[in-house]
Design an enzyme around this catalytic site. Structure first.
Site, short mmCIF file in Angstrom:
data_model
loop_
_atom_site.label_atom_id
_atom_site.label_comp_id
_atom_site.label_asym_id
_atom_site.label_seq_id
_atom_site.Cartn_x
_atom_site.Cartn_y
_atom_site.Cartn_z
N CYS A 49 23.71 54.41 29.03
CA CYS A 49 25.15 54.11 28.99
C CYS A 49 25.60 53.55 27.65
O CYS A 49 26.80 53.55 27.35
CB CYS A 49 25.52 53.15 30.12
SG CYS A 49 25.25 53.84 31.74
N HIS A 86 32.53 50.31 28.13
CA HIS A 86 31.84 51.26 29.00
C HIS A 86 32.31 50.98 30.42
O HIS A 86 32.35 49.82 30.86
CB HIS A 86 30.33 51.06 28.87
CG HIS A 86 29.55 51.74 29.96
ND1 HIS A 86 29.78 53.05 30.30
CD2 HIS A 86 28.58 51.29 30.80
CE1 HIS A 86 28.98 53.38 31.31
NE2 HIS A 86 28.25 52.32 31.62
N ASN A 91 31.31 55.70 36.78
CA ASN A 91 30.46 55.46 35.60
C ASN A 91 29.94 56.82 35.11
O ASN A 91 29.10 57.43 35.76
CB ASN A 91 29.31 54.53 36.01
CG ASN A 91 28.40 54.19 34.84
OD1 ASN A 91 28.43 54.83 33.80
ND2 ASN A 91 27.57 53.17 35.02
N1 ACO Z 1 28.24 50.91 50.51
C1 ACO Z 1 28.13 49.87 51.34
N2 ACO Z 1 27.25 48.86 51.18
C2 ACO Z 1 26.43 48.94 50.12
C3 ACO Z 1 26.46 50.03 49.22
C4 ACO Z 1 27.41 51.03 49.44
N3 ACO Z 1 27.56 52.09 48.63
N4 ACO Z 1 25.53 49.83 48.26
C5 ACO Z 1 24.93 48.67 48.54
N5 ACO Z 1 25.47 48.12 49.68
C6 ACO Z 1 25.12 46.87 50.34
C7 ACO Z 1 23.73 46.38 50.00
O1 ACO Z 1 22.77 46.99 50.82
C8 ACO Z 1 23.87 44.90 50.26
O2 ACO Z 1 23.75 44.68 51.65
P1 ACO Z 1 23.00 43.36 52.22
O3 ACO Z 1 23.79 42.20 51.71
O4 ACO Z 1 23.07 43.56 53.70
O5 ACO Z 1 21.62 43.44 51.64
C9 ACO Z 1 25.33 44.57 49.88
O6 ACO Z 1 26.01 45.85 49.85
C10 ACO Z 1 25.45 43.90 48.52
O7 ACO Z 1 24.69 44.61 47.56
P2 ACO Z 1 24.64 44.18 46.03
O8 ACO Z 1 23.82 45.16 45.27
O9 ACO Z 1 24.25 42.73 45.93
O10 ACO Z 1 26.19 44.32 45.63
P3 ACO Z 1 26.92 43.94 44.30
O11 ACO Z 1 28.08 43.09 44.61
O12 ACO Z 1 25.96 43.45 43.24
O13 ACO Z 1 27.53 45.34 43.80
C11 ACO Z 1 26.97 47.05 42.16
C12 ACO Z 1 26.66 46.42 43.53
C13 ACO Z 1 28.35 47.68 42.27
C14 ACO Z 1 25.91 48.09 41.86
C15 ACO Z 1 26.97 45.97 41.06
O14 ACO Z 1 25.82 45.17 41.17
C16 ACO Z 1 27.00 46.56 39.65
O15 ACO Z 1 27.98 47.15 39.22
N6 ACO Z 1 25.95 46.35 38.83
C17 ACO Z 1 25.91 46.72 37.44
C18 ACO Z 1 25.78 48.19 37.24
C19 ACO Z 1 25.72 48.48 35.74
O16 ACO Z 1 26.46 47.90 34.97
N7 ACO Z 1 24.83 49.33 35.31
C20 ACO Z 1 24.64 49.53 33.88
C21 ACO Z 1 25.13 50.78 33.40
S1 ACO Z 1 24.47 52.15 34.25
C22 ACO Z 1 23.34 53.00 33.21
O17 ACO Z 1 22.94 52.57 32.17
C23 ACO Z 1 22.80 54.27 33.73
#
Ligand code: ACO
Length: 323
Positions: free
Chosen positions: A114, A250, A280
Site C-alpha cells: 500500500c 492512502h 482500499n
Molecule cells: N463483519 C463483521 N464482523 C467482523 C468482520 C466483518 N467483515 N471482520 C471482523 N469482524 C469481527 C471480528 O471477528 C471481531 O469479532 P470478536 O470481537 O467477536 O472477536 C470484531 O469484528 C472486531 O474485530 P477487529 O479486527 O478488532 O476490528 P477493528 O475495529 O480493528 O476493525 C479493521 C478491523 C477494519 C481491519 C481495522 O483493524 C483496520 O482498518 N486495520 C488497519 C488496516 C490497514 O491499514 N492495513 C494497511 C494497509 S493494507 C496493505 O498494505 C495491503
C-alpha cells in the site's frame, strides 16, 4: 545540475463492476453497518474477468496524459507500483509501456504494497532531478480482488481494484512555477511482516496466495508511524505542517485518516477521503484520491499537498509537494 520535479497531470480509473456492502452480506457473514462503521467503506470496484492490472493502469495513464496535454512518446520513465502484477515477469510497467505504444526509456515495477505509490514518486523524483530522465509516468494499479480469500470476512470486505496515475516532469530549478515534490520520507520494518502478508509466492509456494492481516495490530501501528513520517517530510522540506492545504492519504480506513489528521491539527475538510467509493485499492488509492480532488477543483495549482501511506512490510512513508 539540480532540477525541480513537478506534477503535470493526474488520472484515475475504476473498473465498471461495483460490489456494494449489501452484496457483501451475501458472500460472507458481515453487515453494511459493520463495514461502514469500522472502515468507512460503502462499495468497491472489481475488475472484470480478463481485465488485468495493466489494463487498469493503461486507462489511468491515458487519463493522466490527457490531463497533462502530452503525448505518450514524451514519457521516458514508467514506474508502476503494484502488488498484483499481470505476470511474475515481465514487469507490469513493461506491459503498460507496450500497450501505450511507448518505445524507449525505462520501465519497472516497485513493490511496497500500500506504500507503493509513495515509494514510486519518490524514486521517480530522484531520477528526474538527477537529469537521467525528463518525464515520468508513475502509476499505482491493483487487482487486489485476485489475492483475497473471499471466505475471510476480516479482509475481503476491505479491498478493491483500481488504478491512478501521475505525470511528473523535470524543470530547471530556477524556472517560474510550482516547487513540485519538496520531500519524501520512506521507511520499512521487516520484523513486522507477520501483521500483513500474502501466504503464497513464486519461490515459496509457486502459488499466488491470499492476503492475511492482523487488522487491529496494523491499526495500532498506523497512526503513530504515519504521523511521524508526515512530520519528517515536513521537516525535510522546512515546512510548518500547519501550512499544508490538503492531506491525500492512502485510503485504508476512515478512522486512521481522521486520527492522523487530528494528530497533525489538520481540519476534516482538508482530508481527501474517497475510501467510501472504492475501499482500499492498495498502491492505487493515493493517485485515485489525488485525481478526484484535482478534477473536482479542490486541489489547485500552488496548493501544498501531503501524501502518506502504510502497508505490508510493514512499509510506510510520506511525501510533500506543491501542486
Ligand atoms: N463483519 C463483521 N464482523 C467482523 C468482520 C466483518 N467483515 N471482520 C471482523 N469482524 C469481527 C471480528 O471477528 C471481531 O469479532 P470478536 O470481537 O467477536 O472477536 C470484531 O469484528 C472486531 O474485530 P477487529 O479486527 O478488532 O476490528 P477493528 O475495529 O480493528 O476493525 C479493521 C478491523 C477494519 C481491519 C481495522 O483493524 C483496520 O482498518 N486495520 C488497519 C488496516 C490497514 O491499514 N492495513 C494497511 C494497509 S493494507 C496493505 O498494505 C495491503
Amino acid at each position: 545540475m539540480t532540477r525541480r520535479v513537478t506534477v503535470e497531470g493526474v488520472g484515475g480509473y475504476l473498473p465498471a463492476r461495483i460490489l456494494t456492502n449489501k452484496e457483501m452480506e451475501t458472500i460472507v457473514d458481515t453487515t453494511d453497518e459493520w463495514i461502514q462503521e469500522r472502515s468507512g467503506i460503502e462499495q468497491r470496484h472489481i475488475a472484470a474477468e480478463g481485465e488485468l492490472t495493466s489494463d487498469l493502469g493503461v486507462e489511468a495513464a491515458k487519463n493522466a496524459l490527457e490531463h497533462a496535454g502530452i503525448q505518450p512518446e514524451e514519457i521516458d520513465l514508467i514506474i508502476v507500483a503494484t502488488t498484483t502484477p499481470d505476470l511474475t515477469f515481465p514487469s507490469t510497467a513493461a506491459i503498460i509501456q507496450h500497450k501505450l505504444g511507448i518505445k524507449g526509456g525505462a520501465a519497472f515495477d516497485i513493490q511496497a504494497v500500500c506504500t507503493g505509490f509513495v515509494y514510486a514518486i519518490s524514486t521517480a523524483e530522484k531520477f528526474l532531478a538527477s537529469g537521467q530522465f525528463s518525464k515520468a509516468l508513475v502509476i499505482g494499479a491493483e487487482t487486489f480482488s485476485r489475492i483475497l480469500d473471499w471466505e475471510d470476512r476480516s479482509t475481503c470486505v476491505l479491498f478493491g481494484d483500481g488504478a491512478g496515475a501521475m505525470i511528473l516532469s523535470a524543470e530547471e530549478a530556477n524556472a517560474p512555477g510550482s516547487r513540485g515534490i519538496m520531500s519524501s520520507y520512506l521507511r520499512c520494518d521487516g520484523a513486522l511482516t507477520d501483521l500483513l502478508y500474502v501466504d503464497g509466492g513464486v519461490s515459496k509456494t509457486q502459488t499466488t496466495g491470499h492476503v492475511k492481516m492482523q487488522g487491529n495490530k496494523v491499526f495500532r501501528e498506523a497512526v503513530a508511524k504515519i504521523s511521524s513520517a508526515m512530520e519528517e517530510a515536513a521537516k525535510i522540506a522546512d515546512i510548518d505542517p500547519k501550512t499544508i492545504d490538503w492531506f491525500v492519504p492512502h485510503q485504508a480506513n476512515i478512522r486512521i485518516l481522521k486520527g492522523v489528521a487530528k494528530k497533525l491539527s489538520l481540519r476534516p475538510d482538508q482530508v481527501v477521503a474517497t475510501i467510501a467509493k472504492h475501499g482500499n485499492t492498495s498502491a492505487a488509492s493515493i493517485p485515485l484520491a489525488f485525481n478526484v480532488a484535482v478534477k473536482d477543483g479542490r486541489i489547485k495549482k500552488g496548493d501544498l499537498v501531503m501524501l502518506e501511506a502504510m502497508g505490508g512490510g510493514l512499509t510506510w512513508g510520506a511525501a510533500l509537494l506543491e501542486y
